[in-house]
Design a protein around this motif. Structure first.
Motif, PDB file in Angstrom:
ATOM      1  N   GLU A   1      -7.938 -10.570   1.022  1.00 29.24           N
ATOM      2  CA  GLU A   1      -8.594  -9.999  -0.127  1.00 29.24           C
ATOM      3  C   GLU A   1      -8.324  -8.437  -0.296  1.00 29.24           C
ATOM      4  OE1 GLU A   1     -13.640  -9.408  -1.215  1.00 29.24           O
ATOM      5  OE2 GLU A   1     -12.914 -10.872   0.604  1.00 29.24           O
ATOM      6  N   ALA A   2      -8.245  -7.653   0.828  1.00 32.72           N
ATOM      7  CA  ALA A   2      -8.139  -6.171   0.666  1.00 32.72           C
ATOM      8  C   ALA A   2      -6.881  -6.079  -0.122  1.00 32.72           C
ATOM      9  CB  ALA A   2      -8.253  -5.653   2.247  1.00 32.72           C
ATOM     10  N   PHE A   3      -5.744  -6.731   0.309  1.00 35.02           N
ATOM     11  CA  PHE A   3      -4.637  -6.583  -0.437  1.00 35.02           C
ATOM     12  C   PHE A   3      -4.581  -6.895  -1.769  1.00 35.02           C
ATOM     13  CE2 PHE A   3      -3.027  -5.313   3.579  1.00 35.02           C
ATOM     14  CZ  PHE A   3      -1.755  -4.619   3.503  1.00 35.02           C
ATOM     15  N   ARG A   4      -5.202  -7.731  -1.928  1.00 41.55           N
ATOM     16  CA  ARG A   4      -5.154  -8.528  -3.484  1.00 41.55           C
ATOM     17  C   ARG A   4      -5.933  -7.161  -4.347  1.00 41.55           C
ATOM     18  NH1 ARG A   4      -8.327 -12.757  -2.764  1.00 41.55           N
ATOM     19  NH2 ARG A   4      -6.659 -13.909  -2.299  1.00 41.55           N
ATOM     20  N   GLY A   5      -6.892  -6.461  -3.805  1.00 43.65           N
ATOM     21  CA  GLY A   5      -7.468  -5.340  -4.212  1.00 43.65           C
ATOM     22  C   GLY A   5      -6.529  -4.298  -4.516  1.00 43.65           C
TER      23      GLY A   5
END
Length: 262
Positions: free
Chosen positions: A41-45
Motif C-alpha cells: 500500500e505504501a509503495f502504491r502511494g
C-alpha cells in the motif's frame, strides 16, 4: 491496526525523496501478512507521485533491515494453498519495488535474511553497514528459497547462489560487497551519510531520463540481447518526447562555452 511501515518524505533541491522504514524492531522487522499488505500500500502511494525522485528502504532500529518472513505465521500455514497465498505476498512486495518508476536504495542496517534478502535484491542499489549479516536460511526450515531469490545469480553468480541457498549459511557484509550483492559497506554510524551522498548523485540526473532508464533496465532482465537493443532504441525515442534532452544538452553546451571563454 498498526501498519509497521513508516514513510517520511524529504525535500531536496531537485525533488522529493521518500524514506520507507519497516518498523517492527522487536520482531527484527520481519514480514507478516499485515506488514506486507501495508508495504505494498505504501509503495502504491509512492507510485502515484509524479515528482518523486527516489526511495530509500531500511529497517527501524539498528538490529535488522528485514529479518525474514514471519516464522510464527508461516508455522501456522495449514495447506499448500495457504502457503502459495503467503509467498505471493512476499513477491508482491518485491514487485512493488521493481515496478516503482524511480530508483530504490536499500540501506541494510543489520540482519538481512530470507525474504529480507529477496527484498534487498529487488532494490536498484544496496548499501550496507559493516555489521550487516546476510543469508537465505529457508532450507534449514524445510523450505526452498523462492520468488526474488531468482535475482541472486545475476548479482553474485550461480556458484555462490547455490552455496547460500543449499546450505542456508549466513555471510558478512564484507562478503556481500566482494561478491557484488552490495555496492558499498560503511560503519553503521556512517551508513545514512553514504546514502545521502548517493542520493545527491542520483538527483543530479534528469528525472524523466532516470525513470526511462530504470524501466529499460527492468526490460533488459527479461529480454534476449537483440530484444534488449531494440528496447533501448524505443527508450531513446521516448526520451525525446519530453524536453529534457534538448534542455539538458543546451545547458551543457552553454556551460562548456562559458568555461572556454573563462
Amino acid at each position: 491496526m498498526t501498519s509497521y511501515i513508516t514513510v517520511r518524505r524529504e525535500t531536496h533541491a531537485r525533488g522529493p525523496v521518500a524514506i520507507v522504514s519497516i518498523d517492527n524492531p522487536t520482531k527484527l522487522n520481519s514480514l507478516s501478512s499485515e506488514v506486507m499488505g501495508h508495504f505494498v500500500e505504501a509503495f502504491r502511494g509512492l507510485a502515484a507521485d509524479p515528482d518523486l525522485r527516489a526511495v530509500v528502504l531500511t529497517g527501524a532500529g539498528d538490529r535488522a533491515f528485514i529479518g525474514g518472513a514471519n516464522i510464527d505465521e508461516m508455522a501456522e500455514l495449514a495447506s499448500p494453498e495457504a502457503a502459495r497465498v503467503f509467498i505471493l505476498k512476499v513477491h508482491g512486495c518485491c514487485r512493488a519495488i521493481r515496478d516503482l518508476a524511480v530508483p530504490v536504495i536499500a540501506a541494510v542496517n543489520g540482519w538481512c535474511l530470507g525474504a529480507g534478502l529477496e527484498i534487498a535484491a529487488a532494490c536498484d542499489m544496496r548499501l550496507a553497514a559493516e555489521t550487516a549479516v546476510f543469508g537465505m536460511p529457508e532450507v534449514r526450515l524445510g523450505l526452498p528459497s523462492v520468488v526474488e531469490a531468482a535475482l541472486l545469480p545475476s548479482l553474485i553468480g550461480w556458484g555462490r547462489t547455490r552455496r547460500i541457498l543449499l546450505t542456508g549459511e549466513t555471510f558478512s557484509a564484507a562478503d556481500a560487497r566482494a561478491w557484488g550483492l552490495v555496492e558499498e559497506i560503511h560503519p553503521p554510524a556512517l551508513l545514512f551519510a553514504a546514502v545521502e551522498d548517493l542520493l545527491d548523485k542520483l538527483l543530479e540526473a534528469e528525472p524523466q531520463a532516470v525513470r526511462i532508464q530504470k524501466a529499460l533496465i527492468r526490460a533488459w532482465e527479461d529480454l534476449p540481447v537483440t530484444g534488449a537493443v531494440a528496447a533501448g532504441v524505443d527508450a531513446f525515442e521516448q526520451a525525446w518526447r519530453t524536453d529534457e534532452p534538448a534542455t539538458s544538452m543546451a545547458r551543457f553546451l552553454a556551460q562548456r562555452a562559458a568555461a572556454k571563454r573563462g
